[in-house]
Design an enzyme around this catalytic site. Structure first.
Site, PDB file in Angstrom:
ATOM      1  N   GLU A   1       0.809  -1.244  -0.051  1.00 58.50           N
ATOM      2  CA  GLU A   1       0.234  -0.174  -0.005  1.00 58.50           C
ATOM      3  C   GLU A   1       1.010   1.321   0.173  1.00 58.50           C
ATOM      4  O   GLU A   1       2.037   1.162   0.473  1.00 58.50           O
ATOM      5  CB  GLU A   1      -0.863  -0.146   1.314  1.00 58.50           C
ATOM      6  CG  GLU A   1      -1.772  -1.170   1.288  1.00 58.50           C
ATOM      7  CD  GLU A   1      -2.978  -1.026   2.165  1.00 58.50           C
ATOM      8  OE1 GLU A   1      -3.358  -0.057   2.894  1.00 58.50           O
ATOM      9  OE2 GLU A   1      -3.396  -2.419   2.736  1.00 58.50           O
TER      10      GLU A   1
ATOM     11  N   THR B   1     -12.693  -2.461  -0.365  1.00 58.34           N
ATOM     12  CA  THR B   1     -13.851  -1.628  -0.241  1.00 58.34           C
ATOM     13  C   THR B   1     -14.232  -1.393   1.024  1.00 58.34           C
ATOM     14  O   THR B   1     -15.407  -1.788   1.511  1.00 58.34           O
ATOM     15  CB  THR B   1     -14.850  -2.379  -0.891  1.00 58.34           C
ATOM     16  OG1 THR B   1     -14.984  -3.671  -0.835  1.00 58.34           O
ATOM     17  CG2 THR B   1     -14.685  -2.082  -2.738  1.00 58.34           C
ATOM     18  N   TYR B   2     -13.512  -0.691   1.809  1.00 58.32           N
ATOM     19  CA  TYR B   2     -13.763  -0.111   3.085  1.00 58.32           C
ATOM     20  C   TYR B   2     -12.948   0.981   3.452  1.00 58.32           C
ATOM     21  O   TYR B   2     -11.928   1.330   2.479  1.00 58.32           O
ATOM     22  CB  TYR B   2     -13.473  -1.203   4.140  1.00 58.32           C
ATOM     23  CG  TYR B   2     -12.498  -2.065   4.211  1.00 58.32           C
ATOM     24  CD1 TYR B   2     -11.059  -1.730   4.509  1.00 58.32           C
ATOM     25  CD2 TYR B   2     -12.649  -3.459   3.552  1.00 58.32           C
ATOM     26  CE1 TYR B   2     -10.304  -2.610   4.271  1.00 58.32           C
ATOM     27  CE2 TYR B   2     -11.621  -4.316   3.478  1.00 58.32           C
ATOM     28  CZ  TYR B   2     -10.438  -3.988   3.841  1.00 58.32           C
ATOM     29  OH  TYR B   2      -9.307  -4.851   3.472  1.00 58.32           O
TER      30      TYR B   2
END
Length: 499
Positions: A287, A351-352
């Site tokens: 990330e 998806t959070y």
């Protein structure tokens, strides 16, 4: 089949069990509510709607003077129940020494008595004597379990250690789906946790291995998690991150992605570690990768794929939730949806975190925003390769929100407990398909967003609508008791073929 029930003012667990005609203990087992004697409007419960399994049976030896009628009265069953389980040619003729099978559990020893003291509740009494709350209610024929009084004499069932309630069996009526769950490796506790919830998992992504700039792999205490996963037919995935210290580090990713020698060293160690420890694949969770490292990241994935494929090992990656190919920002730009969709076996879409710790209060995974990500993702990645990220935690913000403040992250179970302690209802945002509530403490107003059975069901229906391969949970240590039986009930959970 389970249905979702939303608590209304005045509800109690006892009244709900009576309304639906299901055992109180079954509702408790499915939901593990924070309090048994207190609920809050908007709280959700899973209610079984199908017949429960047949009760156990026990053997009884006929005594002199026994009749079928007397035996049926003694054990609280019908004569027809006894006849259906026993090959008795003439019901009027039974004889001493004959062994009969009786439906139900063997009768316990005689109960004792207890005089209710000031401050007692049925819950505290059941805990004191180590007995089931539902047994206590049933034995005393209490019409309203909340109304007991000092001086009242209660019958206490004998203390017993009941067999643990078997977990729901995967294979609900929903679509066939993979369920991946991340677990933050903690050693011995991992074994217990995986044993508790493993029936609802396909893969377990063990978080996380890291690495040095020269490619040296930093290992973790993952053996308990791996062993528990394999014992339950779950595929363990080694999760590799670019974390340094407390957070993801862009420079550490840059160093490995742009140093062929160090990268080869890392890949060789990863393959050896995976084969030695019993991993079935890897999850790459890099990330905040520099935008200029987008293509080096893609090439790293290709190099890794070339090393894993001959060994039959899976390659998965975790990608930020993008809504377009040209979305700007350090979190997004180096995550190339088409490339990962082509190279990886599966892709986790994270998806959070719309409602993130350092931002203003909002749903953590608002479904309207999740759908925007999926609308783009399925144009770049085959849906059968996508695992949709699902959060299993809650966040608590001070409001009005002030830039620079951070929310508290805590469990769904604790969030529900807080609503009851604060005496506030849980509300539901129909657009975000997420529950929330507000409360005030020490003069400070606060807002909490969480997940519940309704929001999870909405996410599962969305995954099915887009025909995704499955979902990915962050993370399995989050205390959210309803999640696991709901997944097993709504999905046909796909277990991988293990070596």
């Amino acid at each position: 089949m389970l249905q979702i029930y939303e608590i209304r003012p005045g509800d109690s667990l006892w009244a709900i069990a009576q309304r639906f005609g299901v055992p109180l203990q079954r509702i408790i087992d499915l939901n593990d509510p924070p309090y048994l004697d207190r609920l809050t409007p908007g709280q959700t419960l899973l209610i079984p709607t199908e017949d429960e399994p047949q009760p156990p049976t026990f053997e009884y030896t006929v005594q002199p003077g026994d009749t079928l009628w007397a035996i049926s009265r003694r054990f609280g069953v019908t004569i027809e129940d006894i006849l259906s389980l026993n090959d008795i040619p003439d019901p009027s003729r039974i004889f001493p020494g004959q062994v009969l099978i009786i439906p139900g559990a063997a009768p316990p020893p005689e109960p004792t008595t207890y005089v209710v003291q000031p401050g007692d509740t049925l819950w505290s009494i059941s805990q004191r004597f180590g007995v089931s709350l539902s047994d206590l209610i049933e034995l005393n024929d209490l019409a309203d379990p909340s109304l007991i009084y000092p001086g009242q004499t209660l019958l206490i069932p004998p203390r017993d250690t009941p067999a643990p309630t078997p977990p729901p069996v995967p294979g609900g009526d929903g679509y066939p789906a993979i369920v991946n769950g991340y677990i933050t490796a903690q050693g011995a506790p991992d074994r217990e946790r995986v044993n508790q919830i493993g029936y609802a998992l396909s893969y377990l992504s063990i978080f996380s291995y890291t690495f040095q700039p020269d490619g040296t792999l930093n290992t973790i205490n993952d053996r308990p998690a791996i062993e528990a996963a394999l014992a339950q037919g779950i595929g363990p995935l080694l999760t590799l991150t670019n974390i340094v210290g407390a957070g993801f580090n862009s420079q550490r990713a840059h160093e490995i992605l742009n140093n062929p020698e160090a990268q080869q060293n890392l890949i060789e160690q990863l393959v050896t570690e995976m084969l030695t420890r019993g991993y079935v694949g890897i999850n790459i969770d890099f990330e905040y990768v520099f935008p200029e490292d987008r293509e080096p990241f893609n090439q790293f994935m290709r190099n890794l794929r070339a090393a894993l494929e001959p060994e039959g090992l899976l390659l998965t990656s975790a990608l930020a939730p993008k809504v377009s190919a040209d979305q700007v920002g350090l979190l997004y730009e180096a995550h190339d949806y088409p490339a990962h969709g082509e190279i990886a076996d599966y892709v986790v879409l994270m998806t959070y975190e719309w409602g993130w710790q350092g931002g203003p209060p909002m749903a953590i995974a608002p479904l309207n925003q999740v759908r925007r990500v999926l609308d783009y993702a399925v144009t770049e990645i085959p849906p059968e390769k996508i695992w949709m990220g699902v959060p299993v935690y809650a966040r608590d913000w001070a409001i009005p929100w002030v830039q620079g403040t951070r929310a508290r992250t805590f469990s769904v179970q604790e969030a529900v407990r807080q609503t009851i302690d604060q005496g506030v209802p849980i509300q539901y945002d129909e657009v975000a398909q997420s529950p929330f509530y507000r409360y005030t403490i020490d003069g400070q107003e606060r807002e909490v967003w969480l997940e519940d059975a309704r929001s999870i069901e909405a996410k599962l229906e969305t995954a099915e609508e887009y025909q995704l391969a499955g979902i990915s949970l962050w993370n399995v240590y989050g205390m959210f008791p309803q999640l696991w039986p709901l997944l097993a009930d709504r999905l046909q959970i796909q277990k991988p073929a293990l070596p």
